[in-house]
Design a protein around this motif. Structure first.
Motif, mmCIF file in Angstrom:
data_model
loop_
_atom_site.group_PDB
_atom_site.id
_atom_site.type_symbol
_atom_site.label_atom_id
_atom_site.label_comp_id
_atom_site.label_asym_id
_atom_site.label_seq_id
_atom_site.Cartn_x
_atom_site.Cartn_y
_atom_site.Cartn_z
ATOM 1 N N ALA A 75 39.479 47.210 44.161
ATOM 2 C CA ALA A 75 38.134 47.630 43.743
ATOM 3 C C ALA A 75 37.338 46.436 43.228
ATOM 4 O O ALA A 75 36.137 46.305 43.511
ATOM 5 C CB ALA A 75 38.244 48.704 42.662
ATOM 6 N N LEU A 76 38.002 45.564 42.492
ATOM 7 C CA LEU A 76 37.338 44.366 41.999
ATOM 8 C C LEU A 76 36.858 43.495 43.149
ATOM 9 O O LEU A 76 35.760 42.941 43.118
ATOM 10 C CB LEU A 76 38.298 43.567 41.104
ATOM 11 C CG LEU A 76 37.793 42.219 40.595
ATOM 12 C CD1 LEU A 76 36.681 42.414 39.581
ATOM 13 C CD2 LEU A 76 38.930 41.409 39.993
ATOM 14 N N LEU A 77 37.677 43.397 44.188
ATOM 15 C CA LEU A 77 37.352 42.513 45.306
ATOM 16 C C LEU A 77 36.096 42.969 46.042
ATOM 17 O O LEU A 77 35.411 42.161 46.673
ATOM 18 C CB LEU A 77 38.541 42.463 46.280
ATOM 19 C CG LEU A 77 38.661 41.201 47.135
ATOM 20 C CD1 LEU A 77 38.855 39.986 46.252
ATOM 21 C CD2 LEU A 77 39.811 41.330 48.111
ATOM 22 N N ARG A 78 35.775 44.258 45.959
ATOM 23 C CA ARG A 78 34.610 44.780 46.683
ATOM 24 C C ARG A 78 33.290 44.257 46.131
ATOM 25 O O ARG A 78 32.258 44.346 46.795
ATOM 26 C CB ARG A 78 34.633 46.307 46.674
ATOM 27 C CG ARG A 78 35.662 46.906 47.613
ATOM 28 C CD ARG A 78 35.395 48.381 47.861
ATOM 29 N NE ARG A 78 35.738 49.201 46.719
ATOM 30 C CZ ARG A 78 36.927 49.745 46.511
ATOM 31 N NH1 ARG A 78 37.913 49.535 47.373
ATOM 32 N NH2 ARG A 78 37.155 50.496 45.453
ATOM 33 N N LYS A 79 33.290 43.705 44.933
ATOM 34 C CA LYS A 79 32.053 43.177 44.381
ATOM 35 C C LYS A 79 31.745 41.784 44.912
ATOM 36 O O LYS A 79 30.646 41.272 44.712
ATOM 37 C CB LYS A 79 32.113 43.139 42.854
ATOM 38 C CG LYS A 79 33.111 42.139 42.287
ATOM 39 C CD LYS A 79 32.970 41.975 40.789
ATOM 40 C CE LYS A 79 31.810 41.054 40.458
ATOM 41 N NZ LYS A 79 31.745 40.677 39.035
ATOM 42 N N GLU A 95 48.321 51.187 40.131
ATOM 43 C CA GLU A 95 47.016 51.112 39.474
ATOM 44 C C GLU A 95 46.461 49.695 39.498
ATOM 45 O O GLU A 95 45.267 49.471 39.733
ATOM 46 C CB GLU A 95 47.120 51.601 38.026
ATOM 47 C CG GLU A 95 47.517 53.056 37.894
ATOM 48 C CD GLU A 95 49.033 53.230 37.831
ATOM 49 O OE1 GLU A 95 49.741 52.260 38.191
ATOM 50 O OE2 GLU A 95 49.484 54.311 37.437
ATOM 51 N N ALA A 96 47.323 48.720 39.277
ATOM 52 C CA ALA A 96 46.886 47.322 39.256
ATOM 53 C C ALA A 96 46.404 46.890 40.632
ATOM 54 O O ALA A 96 45.378 46.211 40.761
ATOM 55 C CB ALA A 96 48.025 46.418 38.779
ATOM 56 N N VAL A 97 47.142 47.272 41.681
ATOM 57 C CA VAL A 97 46.769 46.874 43.041
ATOM 58 C C VAL A 97 45.455 47.523 43.452
ATOM 59 O O VAL A 97 44.565 46.863 44.013
ATOM 60 C CB VAL A 97 47.893 47.246 44.026
ATOM 61 C CG1 VAL A 97 47.461 46.950 45.460
ATOM 62 C CG2 VAL A 97 49.172 46.468 43.696
ATOM 63 N N GLU A 98 45.309 48.827 43.171
ATOM 64 C CA GLU A 98 44.075 49.507 43.545
ATOM 65 C C GLU A 98 42.880 48.980 42.763
ATOM 66 O O GLU A 98 41.782 48.829 43.298
ATOM 67 C CB GLU A 98 44.225 51.017 43.317
ATOM 68 C CG GLU A 98 45.143 51.694 44.329
ATOM 69 C CD GLU A 98 44.685 51.474 45.764
ATOM 70 O OE1 GLU A 98 43.462 51.573 46.036
ATOM 71 O OE2 GLU A 98 45.537 51.160 46.613
ATOM 72 N N PHE A 116 43.806 50.378 33.743
ATOM 73 C CA PHE A 116 43.288 49.021 33.582
ATOM 74 C C PHE A 116 42.136 48.846 34.548
ATOM 75 O O PHE A 116 42.320 48.507 35.703
ATOM 76 C CB PHE A 116 44.397 47.999 33.862
ATOM 77 C CG PHE A 116 44.033 46.626 33.436
ATOM 78 C CD1 PHE A 116 44.124 46.261 32.104
ATOM 79 C CD2 PHE A 116 43.575 45.694 34.355
ATOM 80 C CE1 PHE A 116 43.801 44.989 31.691
ATOM 81 C CE2 PHE A 116 43.241 44.428 33.952
ATOM 82 C CZ PHE A 116 43.355 44.071 32.624
ATOM 83 N N ASN A 117 40.933 49.158 34.071
ATOM 84 C CA ASN A 117 39.751 49.141 34.917
ATOM 85 C C ASN A 117 39.211 47.727 35.031
ATOM 86 O O ASN A 117 38.606 47.204 34.105
ATOM 87 C CB ASN A 117 38.686 50.072 34.316
ATOM 88 C CG ASN A 117 37.479 50.190 35.226
ATOM 89 O OD1 ASN A 117 37.440 49.572 36.293
ATOM 90 N ND2 ASN A 117 36.522 50.985 34.811
ATOM 91 N N LEU A 118 39.466 47.103 36.167
ATOM 92 C CA LEU A 118 39.055 45.715 36.336
ATOM 93 C C LEU A 118 37.556 45.587 36.484
ATOM 94 O O LEU A 118 37.024 44.486 36.419
ATOM 95 C CB LEU A 118 39.749 45.108 37.555
ATOM 96 C CG LEU A 118 41.275 45.039 37.437
ATOM 97 C CD1 LEU A 118 41.830 44.314 38.647
ATOM 98 C CD2 LEU A 118 41.710 44.345 36.170
ATOM 99 N N THR A 119 36.843 46.695 36.672
ATOM 100 C CA THR A 119 35.387 46.575 36.769
ATOM 101 C C THR A 119 34.771 46.230 35.430
ATOM 102 O O THR A 119 33.609 45.876 35.354
ATOM 103 C CB THR A 119 34.773 47.880 37.282
ATOM 104 O OG1 THR A 119 35.083 48.936 36.359
ATOM 105 C CG2 THR A 119 35.303 48.237 38.656
ATOM 106 N N THR A 120 35.555 46.320 34.336
ATOM 107 C CA THR A 120 35.043 45.919 33.029
ATOM 108 C C THR A 120 35.184 44.436 32.801
ATOM 109 O O THR A 120 34.845 43.941 31.729
ATOM 110 C CB THR A 120 35.804 46.657 31.901
ATOM 111 O OG1 THR A 120 37.175 46.229 31.918
ATOM 112 C CG2 THR A 120 35.713 48.158 32.079
#
Length: 537
Positions: free
Chosen positions: A497-501, A490-493, A9-13
């Protein structure tokens, strides 16, 4: 819990899917996210955005025309000395009040000339401004440094909270004094302190009118003409600007985006196979949240790309009316995300159905056998009293769902029925919001920011949204027969990653099995997963 199958589940999308849905197409222009304040020509005419979006992003309020009301003839008492350092103190005399009024007039003159202020300091009993070199028509702004989260520079709360105490004690001379100072410093286009002062001034004067001393309220500065009286809210916003504000806020702030993404990852994980035909069971999500449709494009896209195939039917039942009303829950008349979301689902070959329900009664929800039932309650249960919260969650438990996603404001302390204590907690929550939006919008005073901040300010007038912490919610859920689940790695990581934006002052932390979101070391919200202790199939 971990994902046993399916794509990461790639949250960057998140932004990709959101813009796809908002444009009702599958085209995506990456440059839009590179500079969120400049719209590409290809989407400038999209119905999801105002036609003059570039101009709307730089809307500034005209200089305030609120008349300055002279303080009462009786000598007002001195302000309590806050816990500032020796170099910082607030106005404590009528002479300083005159200087504060002069400062306000200077600030308005500067706003007219286009040379905006970029900082505030309180030294030697005077309020002074540091002049910036902002261009005409554009507020220079200072990002997230307008309050820095340090108690020493959060002067608005040192005026608002004593004023709430004075109103409770019916000490009108003190009320007049404090509201006069607030009126001189309040500005919805200033830094976080000035904006908090503006919204707090409005809330206090309204409370003064409803507290049995309406006659006195008629002479209170700012009553009926304060700087935040005409601030927008979700219910009063034009639908196109409303949707634009929702999308923009998700792009620049994780306040709702991170909990929504964690929820989507967990819902995707909850999809299970039907033992009869080895296909995913139909998925039914009961939406009791504040996303107004913004949360779901990312989930729908992930379901459509699932290696095992998407469920034969995906149902979303919007049941917000079943929860107590509160900030961010309303939508303007004429706004309906259903048609946009259905077109998006059709473009990715997903069978989607959207319903609405006023209650959580099984008949209202049209529950079906052999469907995966998920209740997603995000930032809606925390309003109203403790009895309302318990009653709502009990009705959720009676549905016997496969999964419950509970996201709420993570406050500190227990609920307090006294107005000053509760107002102080809500003012602290609003401070975090305003301070974080200063950073999110890079200090720019745009129409979208005003909409979300005007709606957030309703927390000062609604229920005790910030009264309970994650621990109290955990006790309540366990007492109602739920057991807490952990998020998958996977969800936590992906959430991290999302938070870094976003701005570097945001952080995640584990609050037991829940995932907490923090701003400058202070708790903001949490997202948690729950299942019934026993569930019949």
């Amino acid at each position: 819990m971990i994902f046993e199958e399916g794509p990461d589940f790639n949250l960057t999308t998140h932004d990709h899917n959101l813009l796809d849905w908002s444009e009702d197409s599958i085209s995506y222009i990456p440059s839009f996210l590179d500079d969120p304040y400049t719209l590409p020509d290809a989407i400038a005419g999209c119905e999801c955005w105002p036609q003059d979006q570039e101009e709307a992003n730089l809307i500034h309020s005209p200089p305030s025309t609120t008349p300055v009301v002279a303080p009462p003839t009786t000598s007002p008492p001195s302000l309590p000395q806050p816990e500032f350092s020796k170099k910082r103190k607030l106005p404590t005399s009528s002479t300083t009040l005159d200087k504060a009024a002069a400062h306000q007039n200077r600030r308005r003159t500067v706003a007219d000339s286009g040379d905006e202020d970029d900082g505030v300091s309180e030294e030697d009993g005077e309020i002074t401004r540091k002049q910036g070199n902002g261009r005409k028509g554009e507020r220079k702004g200072n990002g997230g440094n307008s309050g820095s989260g340090n108690k020493e520079v959060r002067w608005a709360e040192h005026l608002l909270n004593p004023c709430a105490t004075a109103i409770e004690a019916a000490n009108l001379s003190r009320v007049y004094h404090l509201l006069y100072v607030l009126q001189e410093l309040a500005c919805t286009s200033g830094d976080a302190n000035h904006r908090l002062a503006a919204y707090g001034l409005r809330a206090l004067t309204r409370h003064l009118s409803s507290a049995g001393i309406a006659a006195a309220a008629a002479g209170v500065p700012g009553q009926g003409g304060g700087p935040a009286d005409d601030s927008p809210s979700f219910a009063s916003t034009e639908p196109k600007l409303f949707r634009s504000a929702l999308i923009k806020f998700h792009e620049v702030s994780p306040w709702f985006a991170l909990p929504n993404s964690l929820a989507n990852a967990s819902i995707l994980q909850a999809v299970t196979l039907d033992s009869s035909n080895q296909r995913p069971r139909p998925l039914h999500v009961v939406d009791v949240g504040v996303s107004h449709g913004i949360q779901w494009p990312t989930l729908l896209d992930a379901l459509s790309r699932r290696p095992g195939g998407a469920p034969a039917l995906v149902r979303i039942t919007v049941a917000g009316a079943a929860a107590p009303p509160g900030p961010f829950s309303a939508a303007p008349p004429g706004y309906d995300f259903s048609s946009h979301l259905l077109r998006y689902a059709n473009s990715i070959d997903l069978n989607l159905r959207i319903d609405r329900a006023d209650t959580l009664a099984p008949r209202s929800l049209s529950l079906a056998r052999r469907e995966t039932l998920v209740v997603c309650a995000q930032f809606r249960v925390g309003h109203g009293g403790p009895e309302d919260r318990t009653a709502f969650l009990r009705s959720v438990r009676e549905l016997n769902p496969d999964l419950v996603v509970l996201g709420e404001v993570d406050g500190a302390g227990e609920s307090d029925d006294r107005f000053p204590a509760e107002f102080g907690r809500r003012a602290e929550l609003l401070w975090k919001f305003l301070d974080s939006t200063s950073a999110a919008f890079k200090g720019r005073d745009c129409a979208e920011r005003r909409v979300v901040e005007g709606e957030a300010a309703r927390v000062l007038e609604w229920g005790a949204a910030a009264a309970e912490g994650c621990e109290r919610w955990r006790e309540r859920m366990v007492g109602l027969g739920f057991r807490e689940e952990r998020f998958g790695e996977e969800a936590v990581e992906a959430g991290r990653a999302l938070l870094r934006k976003y701005d570097g002052n945001w952080e995640t932390r584990m609050a037991g099995a829940a995932v907490g979101l923090g701003w400058k070391g202070q708790r903001v919200s949490f997202c948690s997963l729950w299942k019934p202790h026993t569930r019949s199939q």
